[in-house]
Design a protein around this motif. Structure first.
Motif, mmCIF file in Angstrom:
data_model
loop_
_atom_site.group_PDB
_atom_site.id
_atom_site.type_symbol
_atom_site.label_atom_id
_atom_site.label_comp_id
_atom_site.label_asym_id
_atom_site.label_seq_id
_atom_site.Cartn_x
_atom_site.Cartn_y
_atom_site.Cartn_z
ATOM 1 N N LEU A 62 0.838 -1.209 0.000
ATOM 2 C CA LEU A 62 0.000 0.000 0.000
ATOM 3 C C LEU A 62 0.869 1.253 0.000
ATOM 4 N N SER A 67 -1.811 -2.684 -4.793
ATOM 5 C CA SER A 67 -3.031 -3.122 -4.116
ATOM 6 C C SER A 67 -2.901 -4.610 -3.763
ATOM 7 N N ASP A 438 -9.181 -3.812 -2.261
ATOM 8 C CA ASP A 438 -9.309 -2.352 -2.352
ATOM 9 C C ASP A 438 -10.433 -1.976 -3.311
ATOM 10 N N GLN A 487 -6.765 4.850 3.715
ATOM 11 C CA GLN A 487 -6.803 3.783 2.704
ATOM 12 C C GLN A 487 -5.433 3.151 2.487
#
Ligand SMILES: Nc1ncnc2c1ncn2[C@@H]1O[C@H](COP(=O)(O)OP(=O)(O)OP(=O)(O)O)[C@@H](O)[C@H]1O
Ligand SMILES: Cc1ncsc1CCO
Length: 565
Positions: A62, A67, A438, A487
């Motif tokens: 990340l 991802s 994701d 995120q």
């Protein structure tokens, strides 16, 4: 300018003394081109890996912009592996049960023409492991990356004496063995150590970045192998160069962590100064027919009432969850005042589940073996009248997973919380094209389908993202707390779902409100944490600290929940 890559091109003489040559001026720009392509493309990397270092591996991906998806079920490989941009296989905690999935994924990647990378951890430890590694090498990984002892074991086909997962050899001891292994196998071979060597059997380059302290963090080797998978994913025709350029970024990252705090949790700070810029909060536009209203003055006090009740009652939350983010989930629950128990055995569910205040089911690393426990616990919670929450992670990754999620939704969870792609996959009953765990959608894209899913299932549905939407099929509210950097930490979605379970545990008759306040509170902890953070790794630490320290004034002032109708 390109300060990361300080390459030397070594030659190795008979005594294994490395003679340095000048760094080629091309390496810096090449390394930067690779990293910026990863940031731009965010390749999906499947990892079949171990129980120890998968958290650091996922966060490394990340932070670099890739991802990760730690998906290992034999049931999902035929659907999922061909869609990943690359595969990383790591044998650290190998068992006979896991080997077939590694074989199947390697075969699927090979057939789909996707690069894959093997980490032959502790190859010297046993005949079983050495044989497994040699079988996998026979399946022609693009890259094999190990430490000196591992590469020597593979090249000489010999077991022990060794030091388990740590190396008892210098990387320089294994250069000749690596060259012959590369020649015989057709793979790129990388040896990590004080100097990291990469060879295709002819050429040898060495990367001399890094600090000795990195050996004192478990999983650094696994994580650099993972990073190599991301680099070869975006430049598969130049796997030698991609492997060589992956190495110094990791070490640069370690140097930062080393200088900052000497702590493992600081390791995965954003890679370099050109840290990924993630877009800040997007507002809902007209195409989604949602109209903003004012924050209702009740939300702040309601959120505080929920948090202080969790602190006072410390509800027991059973989680049946995944191998990657269970640590962050448990620590999120503890920081909020709840009491987590990651108990999943079918043998314990009849006794244990009815005693929990709520249940959280998370399908991230689902296998056919774990599904019966999820079913049984959902049933037990339902029978005992306890709320339960479903996290349909990567719902669109495979038919097996989608079907399992839909079956679980049929068992009527109190709340379903997913990202935009997951809620869309559930509502449309469609597999792929998704980005694994994701999201490739904004939460705003999924508001309408969330409403219809809530109506058809009878559950509260929450869609996380820049705005976290919560709907019961009629009402829609959006929590607008949080920062985009959340995120970039693996498992923040899983953790906020666990927090929702704690909030509905103490206010089960108002699950809609409890879901919205949990999302908002977690977002506020992220906002405050971000003021102190240097990147995702330190945000993770500060988010947990901030959640623990939230006070009434801060909560009431910062809660930002808006009604949409
Ligand atoms: N752009 C953003 N701005 C503010 N907060 C965000 C943003 N994106 C995500 N978040 C917050 O991050 C948390 C995780 O949400 P996300 O949608 O990333 O979950 P996820 O994809 O299921 O995560 P994971 O699979 O890693 O557990 C939520 O609390 C959400 O509010
Ligand atoms: C990266 C990853 N893969 C399976 S679970 C998980 C953590 C976020 O869901």
């Amino acid at each position: 300018m390109h300060m990361y890559a300080t390459y030397t091109t070594p030659t190795v003489d008979n005594t294994h003394q490395v003679k340095h040559q000048q760094t080629s001026p091309e390496w810096g720009p090449t390394a930067w081109a690779h990293l910026s392509t990863i940031r731009a493309q965010s390749p999906l990397i499947q990892c079949i890996t171990n129980f120890v270092s998968r958290d650091l591996m996922a966060n490394t991906f990340l932070s670099a912009g890739a991802s990760p998806a730690m998906i290992h079920s034999l049931r999902e490989i035929p659907n999922f592996t061909p869609r990943a941009a690359a595969l990383c296989v790591n044998v650290s905690t190998l068992t006979a049960e896991w080997l077939p999935a590694m074989r199947a994924a390697a075969e699927a990647a090979g057939r789909a023409g996707k690069p894959w990378v093997l980490d032959p951890v502790a190859a010297r430890e046993s005949g079983f492991r050495l044989e497994a590694c040699r079988e996998l090498i026979g399946m022609r990984p693009t890259v094999v990356r190990g430490n000196g002892s591992e590469i020597l074991a593979l090249a000489n086909a010999s077991v022990g004496p060794s030091k388990g997962v740590d190396s008892s050899h210098q990387s320089t001891d294994a250069v000749e063995a690596a060259k012959s292994l590369a020649k015989s196998s057709g793979c790129i071979v990388a040896i990590s150590g004080a100097v990291d060597f990469v060879t295709d059997g002819q050429r040898v380059v060495g990367a001399q970045n890094g600090v000795a302290m990195m050996q004192k963090i478990t999983g650094t080797g696994c994580s650099v192998t993972a990073l190599i998978a991301a680099f070869v994913a975006i430049d598969p025709l130049h796997a030698f160069e991609a492997t060589a350029t992956a190495l110094p970024f990791w070490y640069r990252c370690l140097e930062n962590g080393h200088r900052v705090h000497y702590k493992a949790e600081e390791v995965a700070v954003s890679l370099g100064s050109g840290a990924v810029e993630v877009e800040e909060t997007a507002m809902v536009d007209n195409t989604h027919q949602v109209k903003h209203q004012q924050t209702s003055p009740e939300w702040g006090p309601t959120a505080w009432a929920h948090l202080s009740t969790v602190r006072a009652q410390s509800p027991l939350i059973q989680c049946i969850t995944n191998f990657v983010s269970r640590d962050l989930m448990a620590n999120t629950l503890l920081s909020a005042g709840a009491s987590p128990a990651m108990i999943h055995s079918l043998r314990e569910i009849p006794n244990f589940t009815p005693r929990a205040a709520a249940l959280c089911v998370n399908v991230s690393t689902l296998t056919a073996e774990w599904l019966p426990a999820m079913r049984a616990a959902a049933e037990a919670a339902g029978r005992a009248g306890k709320p339960w929450v479903l996290d349909p992670v990567a719902a669109g990754a495979s038919g097996f997973r989608l079907e399992a999620c839909r079956e679980l939704i049929g068992m009527r969870p109190t709340v379903v919380r997913g990202n935009g792609s997951e809620i869309l996959a559930l509502a449309n009953a469609s597999v792929g094209p998704s980005k694994g765990v994701d999201s490739s959608h904004q939460s705003t894209d999924a508001v309408e389908v969330a409403k219809s899913l809530a109506k058809s299932s009878g559950c509260i549905v929450a869609v996380s993202g820049a705005i976290d939407f919560v709907t019961d099929g009629q009402r829609v509210v959006g929590a607008q707390n949080g920062v985009a950097m959340m995120q970039k930490i693996t498992g923040t979605g899983c953790s906020v779902t666990a927090l929702i379970a704690a909030f509905v545990a103490i206010d089960p008759l108002h699950a809609f409100e409890a879901t919205a306040t949990a999302l908002s509170i977690f977002g506020i902890a992220g906002e405050i944490g971000m003021d102190m953070a240097k990147g995702p790794a330190s945000l993770r630490v500060h988010l947990i600290d901030s959640l623990y320290g939230l006070d009434q004034d801060t909560v009431v002032r910062r809660v930002n929940i808006i009604s949409f109708s």
